[in-house]
Design a protein around this motif. Structure first.
Motif, PDB file in Angstrom:
ATOM      1  N   GLN A  58      24.132 -36.630  -3.469  1.00  0.00           N
ATOM      2  CA  GLN A  58      25.627 -37.324  -2.950  1.00  0.00           C
ATOM      3  C   GLN A  58      25.447 -38.533  -3.848  1.00  0.00           C
ATOM      4  O   GLN A  58      24.713 -39.392  -4.027  1.00  0.00           O
ATOM      5  N   GLY A  59      26.736 -38.732  -4.679  1.00  0.00           N
ATOM      6  CA  GLY A  59      26.584 -39.951  -5.553  1.00  0.00           C
ATOM      7  C   GLY A  59      26.013 -39.488  -6.742  1.00  0.00           C
ATOM      8  O   GLY A  59      25.957 -40.549  -7.811  1.00  0.00           O
ATOM      9  N   GLY A  60      25.552 -38.633  -6.979  1.00  0.00           N
ATOM     10  CA  GLY A  60      24.785 -38.472  -8.220  1.00  0.00           C
ATOM     11  C   GLY A  60      25.450 -38.034  -9.361  1.00  0.00           C
ATOM     12  O   GLY A  60      26.860 -38.309  -9.739  1.00  0.00           O
ATOM     13  N   LYS A  61      24.840 -37.848 -10.493  1.00  0.00           N
ATOM     14  CA  LYS A  61      25.701 -37.392 -11.833  1.00  0.00           C
ATOM     15  C   LYS A  61      25.304 -36.025 -12.317  1.00  0.00           C
ATOM     16  O   LYS A  61      24.333 -35.507 -12.123  1.00  0.00           O
ATOM     17  N   LEU A  62      26.353 -35.475 -12.822  1.00  0.00           N
ATOM     18  CA  LEU A  62      26.538 -33.997 -13.395  1.00  0.00           C
ATOM     19  C   LEU A  62      26.799 -33.846 -14.632  1.00  0.00           C
ATOM     20  O   LEU A  62      27.891 -34.615 -14.884  1.00  0.00           O
ATOM     21  N   ILE A  63      26.106 -33.292 -15.522  1.00  0.00           N
ATOM     22  CA  ILE A  63      26.795 -33.203 -16.973  1.00  0.00           C
ATOM     23  C   ILE A  63      27.609 -31.878 -16.866  1.00  0.00           C
ATOM     24  O   ILE A  63      27.071 -30.720 -16.248  1.00  0.00           O
ATOM     25  N   MET A  64      28.997 -31.795 -17.253  1.00  0.00           N
ATOM     26  CA  MET A  64      29.611 -30.646 -16.988  1.00  0.00           C
ATOM     27  C   MET A  64      30.696 -30.336 -18.355  1.00  0.00           C
ATOM     28  O   MET A  64      31.088 -31.367 -18.803  1.00  0.00           O
ATOM     29  N   ALA A  65      30.767 -29.287 -18.472  1.00  0.00           N
ATOM     30  CA  ALA A  65      31.908 -29.075 -19.634  1.00  0.00           C
ATOM     31  C   ALA A  65      33.259 -29.488 -19.110  1.00  0.00           C
ATOM     32  O   ALA A  65      33.393 -29.470 -18.249  1.00  0.00           O
ATOM     33  N   ARG A  66      34.098 -30.102 -20.011  1.00  0.00           N
ATOM     34  CA  ARG A  66      35.167 -30.548 -19.959  1.00  0.00           C
ATOM     35  C   ARG A  66      36.158 -29.199 -19.118  1.00  0.00           C
ATOM     36  O   ARG A  66      37.181 -29.843 -18.539  1.00  0.00           O
ATOM     37  N   ASN A  67      35.840 -28.302 -19.788  1.00  0.00           N
ATOM     38  CA  ASN A  67      36.869 -26.976 -19.708  1.00  0.00           C
ATOM     39  C   ASN A  67      36.455 -26.234 -18.319  1.00  0.00           C
ATOM     40  O   ASN A  67      36.453 -25.314 -18.048  1.00  0.00           O
ATOM     41  N   CYS A  68      35.736 -27.021 -17.528  1.00  0.00           N
ATOM     42  CA  CYS A  68      35.401 -26.222 -16.355  1.00  0.00           C
ATOM     43  C   CYS A  68      36.334 -26.001 -15.213  1.00  0.00           C
ATOM     44  O   CYS A  68      37.434 -26.577 -15.242  1.00  0.00           O
ATOM     45  N   HIS A  69      36.236 -24.953 -14.450  1.00  0.00           N
ATOM     46  CA  HIS A  69      37.271 -24.505 -13.578  1.00  0.00           C
ATOM     47  C   HIS A  69      37.386 -25.553 -12.442  1.00  0.00           C
ATOM     48  O   HIS A  69      36.575 -26.565 -12.222  1.00  0.00           O
ATOM     49  N   LYS A  70      38.621 -25.497 -11.760  1.00  0.00           N
ATOM     50  CA  LYS A  70      38.933 -26.712 -10.764  1.00  0.00           C
ATOM     51  C   LYS A  70      37.831 -26.874  -9.751  1.00  0.00           C
ATOM     52  O   LYS A  70      37.712 -27.791  -8.906  1.00  0.00           O
ATOM     53  N   SER A  71      37.132 -25.722  -9.418  1.00  0.00           N
ATOM     54  CA  SER A  71      36.147 -25.724  -8.320  1.00  0.00           C
ATOM     55  C   SER A  71      34.987 -26.887  -8.643  1.00  0.00           C
ATOM     56  O   SER A  71      34.575 -27.193  -7.834  1.00  0.00           O
ATOM     57  N   VAL A  72      34.766 -26.870  -9.889  1.00  0.00           N
ATOM     58  CA  VAL A  72      33.914 -27.774 -10.263  1.00  0.00           C
ATOM     59  C   VAL A  72      34.318 -29.174 -10.008  1.00  0.00           C
ATOM     60  O   VAL A  72      33.531 -29.994  -9.580  1.00  0.00           O
ATOM     61  N   PHE A  73      35.485 -29.718 -10.326  1.00  0.00           N
ATOM     62  CA  PHE A  73      36.181 -30.980  -9.931  1.00  0.00           C
ATOM     63  C   PHE A  73      36.235 -30.924  -8.196  1.00  0.00           C
ATOM     64  O   PHE A  73      36.096 -32.111  -8.013  1.00  0.00           O
ATOM     65  N   SER A  74      36.471 -29.864  -7.614  1.00  0.00           N
ATOM     66  CA  SER A  74      36.257 -30.141  -6.252  1.00  0.00           C
ATOM     67  C   SER A  74      34.944 -30.555  -5.731  1.00  0.00           C
ATOM     68  O   SER A  74      34.674 -31.148  -4.835  1.00  0.00           O
ATOM     69  N   GLY A  75      33.819 -29.655  -6.493  1.00  0.00           N
ATOM     70  CA  GLY A  75      32.279 -30.321  -6.116  1.00  0.00           C
ATOM     71  C   GLY A  75      32.295 -31.714  -6.274  1.00  0.00           C
ATOM     72  O   GLY A  75      31.600 -32.200  -5.565  1.00  0.00           O
ATOM     73  N   LEU A  76      32.770 -32.140  -7.310  1.00  0.00           N
ATOM     74  CA  LEU A  76      32.573 -33.605  -7.748  1.00  0.00           C
ATOM     75  C   LEU A  76      33.342 -34.683  -6.750  1.00  0.00           C
ATOM     76  O   LEU A  76      32.606 -35.366  -6.185  1.00  0.00           O
ATOM     77  N   ALA A  77      34.484 -34.185  -6.117  1.00  0.00           N
ATOM     78  CA  ALA A  77      34.956 -34.835  -5.249  1.00  0.00           C
ATOM     79  C   ALA A  77      34.223 -34.821  -3.839  1.00  0.00           C
ATOM     80  O   ALA A  77      34.156 -35.805  -3.134  1.00  0.00           O
ATOM     81  N   LEU A  78      33.969 -33.625  -3.516  1.00  0.00           N
ATOM     82  CA  LEU A  78      33.061 -33.629  -2.098  1.00  0.00           C
ATOM     83  C   LEU A  78      31.683 -34.162  -2.243  1.00  0.00           C
ATOM     84  O   LEU A  78      31.513 -34.550  -1.091  1.00  0.00           O
ATOM     85  N   GLY A  79      31.346 -33.963  -3.351  1.00  0.00           N
ATOM     86  CA  GLY A  79      29.892 -34.633  -3.378  1.00  0.00           C
ATOM     87  C   GLY A  79      29.834 -35.932  -3.988  1.00  0.00           C
ATOM     88  O   GLY A  79      28.991 -36.751  -4.106  1.00  0.00           O
ATOM     89  N   GLY A  80      31.133 -36.856  -3.901  1.00  0.00           N
ATOM     90  CA  GLY A  80      31.089 -38.043  -4.645  1.00  0.00           C
ATOM     91  C   GLY A  80      30.356 -38.081  -5.893  1.00  0.00           C
ATOM     92  O   GLY A  80      29.614 -39.207  -6.265  1.00  0.00           O
ATOM     93  N   ILE A  81      30.505 -37.029  -6.747  1.00  0.00           N
ATOM     94  CA  ILE A  81      29.548 -37.145  -7.812  1.00  0.00           C
ATOM     95  C   ILE A  81      30.353 -37.506  -9.077  1.00  0.00           C
ATOM     96  O   ILE A  81      31.482 -37.294  -9.437  1.00  0.00           O
ATOM     97  N   ARG A  82      29.478 -38.334 -10.069  1.00  0.00           N
ATOM     98  CA  ARG A  82      29.992 -38.705 -11.301  1.00  0.00           C
ATOM     99  C   ARG A  82      29.860 -37.729 -12.360  1.00  0.00           C
ATOM    100  O   ARG A  82      28.761 -37.300 -12.433  1.00  0.00           O
TER     101      ARG A  82
END
Ligand code: PLP
Length: 501
Positions: free
Chosen positions: A102-126
């Motif tokens: 929770q609140g951690g950091k994830l390196i992610m491709a900018r063209n990831c699917h929207k579910s990855v962005f949902s994961g960010l929101a749910l986990g408070g991930i940067r």
């Protein structure tokens, strides 16, 4: 039968003699019938049950569901395989939350699917964005280069994991083997969103998978090796997209060689993400998919490979038809089960080509600029490919290539696609997420901070993410997409979007 609405649409569509080059991969009941699953199809409503005695429990498996999971472990050579009933989307979110605190950091491709962005929101991930390279000519995102991941890992030693899609929607793949080595050297986890590549593992055994040097069997068709084989730690596969389970079913694999061991934690996250009433129809379709792959995978994949070799060979003779190429045609970079048609030389952009194929009752999956992507699957027959070839020949004859070449240039559709492409990979400053939001007409939002992702669908990848500034060029691009009938999630029916107040 007195039906209306959704039911009427589905029954009418199923009764027509259409050709499916879109999801799902089973392409109708044909495959199920061929392998003797009529009694399942005939009893579909009776099979829609809940966790009665003897039916096991998805979240405490010890019976029939455990057996199906074991089938997938064997098929994918995995130390754990999970049945997903919220699509790959649910598995992607659970994987992120299992790897990143929770609140951690994830390196992610900018063209990831929207579910990855949902994961960010749910986990408070940067997020730390890895920008994919571009296929400039077509205005779409290409692979994520290993060097980009290496740079971001050295700049962000506090990141816990890396996630990227491979193949992407168009079939473009990243070099997962090289990226896995880099990620593991940094002591992090690599999650691969292989939603579009559930089939890759099964081409490995029939000589159609190009190795790292690009070698593969005879013929123009090739696919890269699966992310499981190339060293990823968690791999999420939409078996429904290209194999033969039902829509919304998928498989999450922890490959045999994975560094990820905390299965209890992953299972906990899966439970948080998934429905507590998992559909037995979806799980049964996963079971059937596993059985068909085990018993008939060899013949089915050889036929699919042969059909694609045949298609690409025959199509090479059609005037004005081209296929999207990447990386100078490097075979290990492209999942060629996705047929990216380009008939711009005949004066047709992707939408016009889609219309022309619809006149032949052929349904494709995705349009972007000049590309029309036909998604093939395990259920496509030789007859489907023949119908596509016949339609393309007819279109080429009625729109002769030379005569109309000026039209393609004049239409500006390539320019528009290239301009759009630049927006997908634009490096925007990430501002603090707006806490207070208001709904404002899109046209008045230049300079405002986006408060909810704006996501053209398909491909379902956010063009602008929460915390990013909206510019005039983005407004023009989104408006042009909407004007040509594309959906942009995040823009309301009244044309308003959420921005920071
Ligand atoms: C790249 C990518 N990842 C993940 C998903 C989500 O897969 P699913 O529809 O199985 O939830 C999609 C859906 O199209 C996708 O395009």
């Amino acid at each position: 039968m007195n039906t209306t609405g959704i039911t009427k649409f589905l029954i009418d569509h199923a009764g027509r003699d259409t050709v499916s080059f879109h999801m799902p991969g089973h392409k109708g009941a044909r495959l199920y019938k061929r392998f003797g699953y009529d009694s399942f199809l005939d009893n579909i409503v009776g099979c829609d049950i809940t966790e009665i005695v003897g039916a096991d429990n998805l979240f405490q498996t010890e019976g029939i569901i455990a057996d199906t999971m074991a089938k997938y472990r064997k098929l994918f050579d995995a130390k754990a395989s999970y049945l997903l009933i919220n699509g790959s989307s649910g598995g992607i979110i659970a994987s992120i939350m299992a790897c990143v605190p929770q609140g951690g950091k994830l390196i992610m491709a900018r063209n990831c699917h929207k579910s990855v962005f949902s994961g960010l929101a749910l986990g408070g991930i940067r997020p730390v964005y890895a920008y994919p390279s571009m296929v400039e000519e077509y205005g779409i995102t290409g692979p994520v280069e290993p060097s980009e991941i290496e740079r971001l890992l050295s700049e962000n030693p506090d990141a816990s994991a890396v996630i990227l899609p491979s193949p992407n929607y168009y079939g473009i793949c990243s070099d997962i083997r090289a990226i896995a080595e880099i990620v593991h050297a940094a002591g992090k986890f690599l999650i691969v969103d292989q939603a579009h590549g559930a089939h890759l593992k099964f081409f490995e055994t029939c000589g159609a998978a190009a190795d790292a040097a690009g070698a593969s069997a005879d013929g123009p068709f090739a696919v890269p090796e699966s992310a499981e084989t190339q060293g990823a730690d968690l791999v999420i596969n939409s078996t429904h997209k290209t194999l033969c389970s039902f829509t919304q079913s998928a498989i999450l694999n922890v490959p045999a060689g994975s560094r990820f061991d905390d299965l209890y934690h992953l299972e906990d996250k899966l439970q948080q993400m998934e429905s507590t009433s998992p559909s037995y129809l979806l799980m049964a379709s996963l079971d059937i998919n596993a059985d068909i792959l085990s018993a008939h995978g060899g013949e089915l994949f050889e036929a699919w490979r042969d059909n694609l070799n045949y298609f690409y060979q025959e199509a090479a003779g059609i005037d004005g038809l081209a296929f999207m190429q990447v990386k100078d045609g490097a075979r290990q970079a492209m999942d060629m089960t996705k047929i990216n048609l380009d008939m711009s030389a005949c004066g047709l952009d992707g939408h016009q080509l889609e219309e022309a194929l619809l006149a032949h009752e052929i349904y494709a999956e995705l349009v972007t600029g000049n590309i029309l992507m036909c998604m093939t699957g395990i259920g496509n027959s030789r007859e489907d490919f023949d119908r596509l070839l016949a339609a393309l020949r007819e279109i080429s004859e009625t729109h002769p290539a030379m005569q109309n070449i000026a039209f393609a240039a004049d239409s500006g559709s390539t320019d528009a696609a290239t301009a759009g492409a630049a927006l997908w990979t634009k490096h925007r400053t990430l501002h603090e997420m707006p806490r207070v939001k208001e709904l404002v007409p899109l046209q008045q939002c230049a300079g405002r901070i986006c408060a909810a992702s704006l996501i053209p669908y398909p491909p379902g990848i956010p063009l602008i993410c929460p915390g990013e500034e909206i510019g005039a060029e983005e407004i023009d691009y989104i408006t042009s997409l909407r004007n040509q009938g594309d959906k942009v999630i995040g823009v309301g029916a009244d044309g308003r979007i959420a921005v920071g107040k």
